[in-house]
Design a protein around this motif. Structure first.
Motif, PDB file in Angstrom:
ATOM      1  N   PRO A 261       0.842  -1.206   0.000  1.00  0.00           N
ATOM      2  CA  PRO A 261       0.000   0.000   0.000  1.00  0.00           C
ATOM      3  C   PRO A 261       0.874   1.252   0.000  1.00  0.00           C
ATOM      4  O   PRO A 261       1.988   1.246   0.555  1.00  0.00           O
ATOM      5  N   ALA A 262       0.387   2.318  -0.597  1.00  0.00           N
ATOM      6  CA  ALA A 262       1.144   3.572  -0.627  1.00  0.00           C
ATOM      7  C   ALA A 262       1.463   4.049   0.787  1.00  0.00           C
ATOM      8  O   ALA A 262       2.539   4.607   1.036  1.00  0.00           O
ATOM      9  N   SER A 263       0.538   3.818   1.729  1.00  0.00           N
ATOM     10  CA  SER A 263       0.757   4.270   3.108  1.00  0.00           C
ATOM     11  C   SER A 263       1.948   3.564   3.745  1.00  0.00           C
ATOM     12  O   SER A 263       2.706   4.170   4.522  1.00  0.00           O
ATOM     13  N   THR A 264       2.140   2.289   3.419  1.00  0.00           N
ATOM     14  CA  THR A 264       3.270   1.534   3.966  1.00  0.00           C
ATOM     15  C   THR A 264       4.590   2.105   3.465  1.00  0.00           C
ATOM     16  O   THR A 264       5.533   2.339   4.242  1.00  0.00           O
ATOM     17  N   ILE A 265       4.680   2.347   2.162  1.00  0.00           N
ATOM     18  CA  ILE A 265       5.910   2.884   1.579  1.00  0.00           C
ATOM     19  C   ILE A 265       6.161   4.300   2.081  1.00  0.00           C
ATOM     20  O   ILE A 265       7.303   4.668   2.400  1.00  0.00           O
ATOM     21  N   SER A 266       5.126   5.111   2.175  1.00  0.00           N
ATOM     22  CA  SER A 266       5.279   6.486   2.663  1.00  0.00           C
ATOM     23  C   SER A 266       5.809   6.512   4.085  1.00  0.00           C
ATOM     24  O   SER A 266       6.672   7.323   4.428  1.00  0.00           O
ATOM     25  N   SER A 267       5.295   5.591   4.918  1.00  0.00           N
ATOM     26  CA  SER A 267       5.747   5.526   6.312  1.00  0.00           C
ATOM     27  C   SER A 267       7.211   5.092   6.392  1.00  0.00           C
ATOM     28  O   SER A 267       8.003   5.687   7.132  1.00  0.00           O
ATOM     29  N   LEU A 268       7.576   4.055   5.630  1.00  0.00           N
ATOM     30  CA  LEU A 268       8.966   3.598   5.618  1.00  0.00           C
ATOM     31  C   LEU A 268       9.899   4.687   5.102  1.00  0.00           C
ATOM     32  O   LEU A 268      10.997   4.900   5.645  1.00  0.00           O
ATOM     33  N   LYS A 269       9.450   5.415   4.076  1.00  0.00           N
ATOM     34  CA  LYS A 269      10.292   6.463   3.497  1.00  0.00           C
ATOM     35  C   LYS A 269      10.469   7.625   4.471  1.00  0.00           C
ATOM     36  O   LYS A 269      11.583   8.160   4.606  1.00  0.00           O
ATOM     37  N   PRO A 281      22.886  16.400  10.388  1.00  0.00           N
ATOM     38  CA  PRO A 281      21.936  17.496  10.645  1.00  0.00           C
ATOM     39  C   PRO A 281      22.337  18.827  10.014  1.00  0.00           C
ATOM     40  O   PRO A 281      21.497  19.709   9.839  1.00  0.00           O
ATOM     41  N   ASP A 282      23.614  19.010   9.682  1.00  0.00           N
ATOM     42  CA  ASP A 282      24.088  20.288   9.123  1.00  0.00           C
ATOM     43  C   ASP A 282      24.048  20.313   7.594  1.00  0.00           C
ATOM     44  O   ASP A 282      24.509  21.286   6.981  1.00  0.00           O
ATOM     45  N   ALA A 283      23.533  19.246   6.976  1.00  0.00           N
ATOM     46  CA  ALA A 283      23.492  19.189   5.520  1.00  0.00           C
ATOM     47  C   ALA A 283      22.594  20.306   4.972  1.00  0.00           C
ATOM     48  O   ALA A 283      21.554  20.631   5.551  1.00  0.00           O
ATOM     49  N   LYS A 284      23.028  20.911   3.862  1.00  0.00           N
ATOM     50  CA  LYS A 284      22.269  22.007   3.259  1.00  0.00           C
ATOM     51  C   LYS A 284      21.010  21.504   2.569  1.00  0.00           C
ATOM     52  O   LYS A 284      20.002  22.207   2.502  1.00  0.00           O
ATOM     53  N   GLU A 285      21.057  20.290   2.036  1.00  0.00           N
ATOM     54  CA  GLU A 285      19.908  19.739   1.330  1.00  0.00           C
ATOM     55  C   GLU A 285      19.307  18.573   2.106  1.00  0.00           C
ATOM     56  O   GLU A 285      20.042  17.779   2.707  1.00  0.00           O
ATOM     57  N   LYS A 286      17.988  18.491   2.063  1.00  0.00           N
ATOM     58  CA  LYS A 286      17.309  17.378   2.709  1.00  0.00           C
ATOM     59  C   LYS A 286      17.557  16.105   1.919  1.00  0.00           C
ATOM     60  O   LYS A 286      17.507  16.119   0.687  1.00  0.00           O
ATOM     61  N   PRO A 287      17.852  14.996   2.592  1.00  0.00           N
ATOM     62  CA  PRO A 287      18.078  13.751   1.850  1.00  0.00           C
ATOM     63  C   PRO A 287      16.838  13.336   1.074  1.00  0.00           C
ATOM     64  O   PRO A 287      15.714  13.570   1.512  1.00  0.00           O
ATOM     65  N   PHE A 288      17.081  12.733  -0.084  1.00  0.00           N
ATOM     66  CA  PHE A 288      15.977  12.289  -0.937  1.00  0.00           C
ATOM     67  C   PHE A 288      16.064  10.794  -1.166  1.00  0.00           C
ATOM     68  O   PHE A 288      17.135  10.256  -1.477  1.00  0.00           O
ATOM     69  N   LEU A 289      14.948  10.115  -1.015  1.00  0.00           N
ATOM     70  CA  LEU A 289      14.819   8.697  -1.341  1.00  0.00           C
ATOM     71  C   LEU A 289      13.532   8.515  -2.132  1.00  0.00           C
ATOM     72  O   LEU A 289      12.500   9.098  -1.801  1.00  0.00           O
ATOM     73  N   SER A 290      13.586   7.717  -3.168  1.00  0.00           N
ATOM     74  CA  SER A 290      12.380   7.429  -3.947  1.00  0.00           C
ATOM     75  C   SER A 290      11.665   6.216  -3.367  1.00  0.00           C
ATOM     76  O   SER A 290      12.225   5.476  -2.535  1.00  0.00           O
ATOM     77  N   ASP A 291      10.437   6.002  -3.818  1.00  0.00           N
ATOM     78  CA  ASP A 291       9.714   4.789  -3.420  1.00  0.00           C
ATOM     79  C   ASP A 291      10.510   3.554  -3.837  1.00  0.00           C
ATOM     80  O   ASP A 291      10.576   2.562  -3.106  1.00  0.00           O
ATOM     81  N   GLY A 292      11.100   3.614  -5.043  1.00  0.00           N
ATOM     82  CA  GLY A 292      11.878   2.481  -5.538  1.00  0.00           C
ATOM     83  C   GLY A 292      13.081   2.175  -4.659  1.00  0.00           C
ATOM     84  O   GLY A 292      13.414   1.001  -4.469  1.00  0.00           O
ATOM     85  N   ILE A 294      13.311   2.616  -1.430  1.00  0.00           N
ATOM     86  CA  ILE A 294      12.814   1.964  -0.211  1.00  0.00           C
ATOM     87  C   ILE A 294      12.417   0.517  -0.496  1.00  0.00           C
ATOM     88  O   ILE A 294      12.776  -0.408   0.255  1.00  0.00           O
ATOM     89  N   ILE A 295      11.686   0.300  -1.586  1.00  0.00           N
ATOM     90  CA  ILE A 295      11.253  -1.061  -1.912  1.00  0.00           C
ATOM     91  C   ILE A 295      12.450  -1.955  -2.192  1.00  0.00           C
ATOM     92  O   ILE A 295      12.508  -3.108  -1.743  1.00  0.00           O
ATOM     93  N   THR A 296      13.437  -1.438  -2.930  1.00  0.00           N
ATOM     94  CA  THR A 296      14.628  -2.227  -3.237  1.00  0.00           C
ATOM     95  C   THR A 296      15.380  -2.591  -1.969  1.00  0.00           C
ATOM     96  O   THR A 296      15.825  -3.733  -1.796  1.00  0.00           O
ATOM     97  N   ALA A 297      15.539  -1.617  -1.062  1.00  0.00           N
ATOM     98  CA  ALA A 297      16.255  -1.873   0.186  1.00  0.00           C
ATOM     99  C   ALA A 297      15.527  -2.905   1.047  1.00  0.00           C
ATOM    100  O   ALA A 297      16.145  -3.821   1.611  1.00  0.00           O
ATOM    101  N   LEU A 298      14.221  -2.771   1.139  1.00  0.00           N
ATOM    102  CA  LEU A 298      13.428  -3.716   1.930  1.00  0.00           C
ATOM    103  C   LEU A 298      13.508  -5.107   1.328  1.00  0.00           C
ATOM    104  O   LEU A 298      13.710  -6.104   2.038  1.00  0.00           O
ATOM    105  N   TRP A 299      13.377  -5.180  -0.003  1.00  0.00           N
ATOM    106  CA  TRP A 299      13.382  -6.484  -0.666  1.00  0.00           C
ATOM    107  C   TRP A 299      14.762  -7.131  -0.583  1.00  0.00           C
ATOM    108  O   TRP A 299      14.870  -8.349  -0.446  1.00  0.00           O
ATOM    109  N   ALA A 300      15.815  -6.334  -0.676  1.00  0.00           N
ATOM    110  CA  ALA A 300      17.170  -6.874  -0.560  1.00  0.00           C
ATOM    111  C   ALA A 300      17.382  -7.491   0.821  1.00  0.00           C
ATOM    112  O   ALA A 300      17.972  -8.571   0.948  1.00  0.00           O
TER     113      ALA A 300
END
Length: 386
Positions: A261-269, A281-292, A294-300
């Motif tokens: 479900p989209a809610s599951t992926i959104s929560s994990l992300k 915490p001092d990084a200028k840009e917020k880290p970015f992760l795609s849905d893919g 997260i799914i790849t990391a979980l599946w791995a």
């Protein structure tokens, strides 16, 4: 007495056909080996005639006629497109079939099993069981079915119920990839909405914009970044032996589809991004992760659990490198200067490469999902763009 099967022969070339070569990134052994289908379910009754006529209209717009090409082999064994000068009933732009059921989709013994949205992750049967709903009995199943016939590459199959409609497209992988399919559907929808003037022009009709990507490098001053991980010498033969043994011991693979479900992926992300933010915490840009990512990391993580000792064991996790292989779409990166695939045009071909993330097994198991997802995004990108 032996039985000899004659080699199939291609049909004679139609003199009025336009002949253009298939792009080099399309004509690969892997893509030749696959004929794919994609099914959309609509919980509404759609007009099959309007769907068919709008698709035919799309393939009459400018260079979009290329989608109605026939596949042939040239004298060098390479694929080429033979594009009819005019589509007719005898040589249509695509194959079409329609099945009508005078009942609800939930009353159909197979269609009723099509996966539905659930509030939690769910496992479903092998998608191949739904193939009878996705294609007509005579729909091609291999590349030879196209090469040695005059079949168009696109097959449109519609199944109508009293409360739902299934729309399926079948095509050889040499024809188009997933993002190209999205561009194709967007153009088709515009024609359906009476907005044909908004259909993007086709890119790469007779020229191959990605030809330089498959050329052999002319310089050798740089070492291939994955060279340390290549399986060579005795290790290569052990790999082959182990692979063959696995085929003997486990001759059949059992396929399933898994729905998140989209809610599951959104929560994990959200959790993963917060963990990465806390690490820097001092990084200028917020880290970015795609849905893919997260799914790849979980599946791995799930895929390697069987390689680790049980929790009650005192044995250490084996020192093993895990290769996470993924597909990398090239359209976004090649739409930036120097522009190769312009955003204002539709590229209906394959524009995808394999990318690899090599990680130690113990890190995959012991580190959080956020770390793996970040590595899946970071490492291949470094390989590709420096």
């Amino acid at each position: 007495m032996g039985v000899f099967q004659s080699k199939p022969v291609q049909l004679a070339t139609v003199p009025t056909d336009a002949i253009v070569p298939v792009h080099s990134l399309d004509d690969t052994p892997v893509f030749r080996s696959m004929v794919l289908e994609f099914t959309l379910r609509f919980d509404d009754v759609l007009d099959p005639l309007k769907l068919r006529e709008s698709l035919a209209q799309l393939l009459e717009i400018g260079d979009w006629k290329k989608l109605g090409a026939r596949l042939r082999l040239n004298k060098n064994g390479k694929l080429e497109y033979h594009i009819p000068a005019q589509f007719t009933e005898e040589r249509p732009p695509f194959s079409y079939s329609h099945v009508q059921y005078e009942s609800s989709i939930e009353e159909h013994p197979l269609a009723s099993k099509i996966p539905k949205n659930t509030p939690h992750p769910s496992i479903h049967p092998d998608p191949a069981i739904f193939r009878p709903l996705a294609r007509a009995p005579d729909t091609p199943t291999k590349i030879e079915d196209y090469i040695y016939s005059d079949r168009p590459q696109l097959c449109l199959h519609i199944v109508s119920f009293t409360d739902a409609t299934l729309i399926s497209i079948t095509w050889p992988h040499t024809f188009i990839d997933a993002m190209g399919l999205a561009a194709f559907f967007n153009a088709w929808i515009q024609v359906l909405n009476g907005q044909s003037s908004f259909v993007l022009p086709l890119h790469g009709f007779s020229t191959d914009p990605l030809s330089n990507l498959v050329k052999t490098p002319t310089t050798t001053h740089e070492t291939y970044i994955l060279t340390p991980f290549l399986i060579k010498g005795v290790k290569f033969y052990f790999f082959i032996i182990n692979y063959l043994l696995e085929l003997v011991i486990y001759p059949k693979e059992e396929a399933h589809s898994v729905c998140f479900p989209a809610s599951t992926i959104s929560s994990l992300k959200a959790t993963a991004v917060k963990e990465l933010e806390a690490q820097n915490p001092d990084a200028k840009e917020k880290p970015f992760l795609s849905d893919g990512d997260i799914i790849t990391a979980l599946w791995a993580r799930l895929a390697v659990l069987h390689l680790t000792p049980p929790p009650t064991s005192k044995k250490p996790i084996p020192k093993t490198i895990i290769n996470i292989s993924n597909a990398f779409g090239l359209r976004s990166i090649l739409s930036s200067p120097p522009v190769i695939l312009p955003k204002e045009k539709a590229y209906i071909s394959n524009a995808v490469l394999s990318i690899f993330t090599l990680l130690p097994l113990n890190d995959l198991i012991e580190r959080p999902i956020s770390w793996t997802a970040n590595e899946v995004r970071r490492i291949p990108r470094r390989f590709l763009v420096g």
